[in-house]
Design an enzyme around this catalytic site. Structure first.
Site, PDB file in Angstrom:
ATOM      1  N   CYS A   1      36.667  39.772  34.189  1.00 18.11           N
ATOM      2  CA  CYS A   1      35.690  40.839  34.458  1.00 18.11           C
ATOM      3  C   CYS A   1      35.904  41.408  35.854  1.00 18.11           C
ATOM      4  O   CYS A   1      35.780  40.688  36.849  1.00 18.11           O
ATOM      5  CB  CYS A   1      34.268  40.283  34.341  1.00 18.11           C
ATOM      6  SG  CYS A   1      32.999  41.508  34.711  1.00 18.11           S
ATOM      7  N   PRO A   2      36.202  42.699  35.964  1.00 20.77           N
ATOM      8  CA  PRO A   2      36.401  43.283  37.300  1.00 20.77           C
ATOM      9  C   PRO A   2      35.112  43.364  38.103  1.00 20.77           C
ATOM     10  O   PRO A   2      35.166  43.415  39.335  1.00 20.77           O
ATOM     11  CB  PRO A   2      36.950  44.682  36.994  1.00 20.77           C
ATOM     12  CG  PRO A   2      36.446  45.000  35.618  1.00 20.77           C
ATOM     13  CD  PRO A   2      36.408  43.695  34.887  1.00 20.77           C
TER      14      PRO A   2
END
Length: 411
Positions: free
Chosen positions: A129-130
């Site tokens: 997940c960025p």
């Protein structure tokens, strides 16, 4: 100094670098803007010290902010849990059912996958997940999902505050022609706001309202997607593996019956595999409770079958144009520029004459592994990603199935 060392140790101080990324910067900025504007607008709209309703409203607002940040930072800094470098099963015979990671120089236990961003094998990896600049996996799945639930709830509360603040402040200043829309303002009008509601305050509130509504919709959708896989005791990657398993069985008409091994046939039991009162998920990230008709390596064996099938179906291409690895290469045509894949998967630079084993693609882009020399493969190097379709041509004289180099692929 001792007091500070109680909270921050030199072992985890390097994790602070995760904040230096566009994902956390944007996420924390949205949280800060919505929380700050909601607090200020609460003071203007519903002064918390004079009414019970105002106090409850203000306490709930602070509560949302604290819970959101608590779960967000836990999801980021607790991390997903990583497989030890060079890991091998206690029973060496089990190694034949596992994939080998050349980067980590060890085997991948069931449900673990190698993350190119973290450069480690992750326990029960769901995705990278960025927004938390970390993987979502075994150890932080509950924190991450709780954040996805709390963020829309907190933003919904903030959106109500923004709307009511603008309504109460503009109610007597501007006539909207809403003769049938009336809201009782008697309780609110008893107290004069401590801060003036100027044009700039209105613009800031309107901007925060847009952020709150957008976050509610976007993050709320992600929450429902996560809960869908959690209630089946899956991850996003495992859902994709299961779908490919059904396609493989249908394509070859093998007559197999693939049963997902980690679905315990009860949504409540599946739910408790992730969410616990202690916050620590069940299991050690290596061995898992499985369906009665399955065993620990049911999924890993299916993954090995899919890897073999992937090599058989892959097609060999040769680069006929140089490509520098740009995300949106304008020199390769407008269609290639505008149809670039919307993914964080890497692009691989190509030089004329390079050989690539393509496994999937679109009309304008292809994805595959670059064929490396023996020395590069010996050190565990692997180059794979997207490249423009116009930069390559199919090798009609040979296929990946007969290419000896494809047999050397392990990871």
């Amino acid at each position: 100094m001792n007091f500070l060392a109680y909270f921050v140790t030199f072992e985890n101080l390097h994790e602070v670098r995760r904040l230096c990324h566009w994902g956390p910067v944007i996420a924390l900025s949205v949280i800060a803007i919505c929380s700050t504007m909601a607090i200020l607008d609460s003071i203007i709209w519903y002064w918390p010290l004079d009414t019970t309703g105002g106090s409850i409203n203000f306490i709930m607002l602070i509560n949302w902010t604290v819970l959101i940040l608590y779960n967000y930072f836990n999801a980021m800094f607790v991390g997903p849990g990583y497989i030890a470098l060079g890991w091998r099963p206690e029973n060496q015979q089990e190694a034949q059912y596992l994939q080998y990671c050349r980067v980590c120089q060890g085997y991948k236990p069931p449900r673990s996958h190698h993350c190119r961003k973290c450069n480690r094998c992750v326990m029960k990896m769901d995705h990278h997940c960025p927004w938390i600049n970390n993987c979502c996996g075994h150890m932080n799945h509950a924190y991450f999902t709780s954040f996805l639930l709390l963020a829309p709830l907190g933003c919904s509360h903030a959106a109500i505050i923004f709307i009511m603040t603008m309504y109460t402040q503009l109610y007597e200043r501007i006539s909207f022609g809403w003769s049938t829309v009336k809201i009782d303002m008697s309780a609110v009008r008893q107290f004069q706001p401590l801060m003036p509601f100027s044009v700039s305050a209105f613009a800031a509130t309107l901007f925060a309202l847009g952020l709150a509504l957008g976050t509610t919709i976007a993050v709320g959708m992600l929450f429902f997607i996560q809960m869908k896989v959690i209630l089946r005791n899956k991850t996003s990657i495992e859902s994709w593996i299961e779908e490919k398993a059904k396609d493989r069985i249908q394509h070859y008409q093998t007559g197999e019956e693939f049963i997902f091994p980690y679905d315990l046939s009860s949504r409540w039991l599946n739910f408790k595999q992730v969410f616990t009162w202690s916050g620590t998920p069940k299991g050690d990230g290596i061995e898992w409770p499985v369906h009665p008709k399955c065993h620990q390596h049911t999924l890993t064996i299916e993954q090995l079958k899919q890897k073999t099938d992937k090599r058989v179906r892959s097609v060999q291409y040769r680069a006929v144009e140089d490509y520098n690895g740009a995300c949106c290469p304008l020199k390769k045509g407008l269609q290639t520029f505008f149809r670039t894949p919307c993914t964080e998967e890497p692009r691989i630079p190509l030089s004329k004459g390079d050989t690539i084993l393509a496994t999937r693609g679109t009309k304008w882009w292809m994805y595959g592994d670059k064929v490396l020399n023996d020395e590069q493969m010996r050190v565990g190097e692997r180059v794979r990603g997207w490249f423009p379709r116009r930069c390559v041509e199919k090798c009609h004289y040979d296929t990946a199935a007969s290419d000896s180099t494809s047999e050397k692929k392990v990871n």
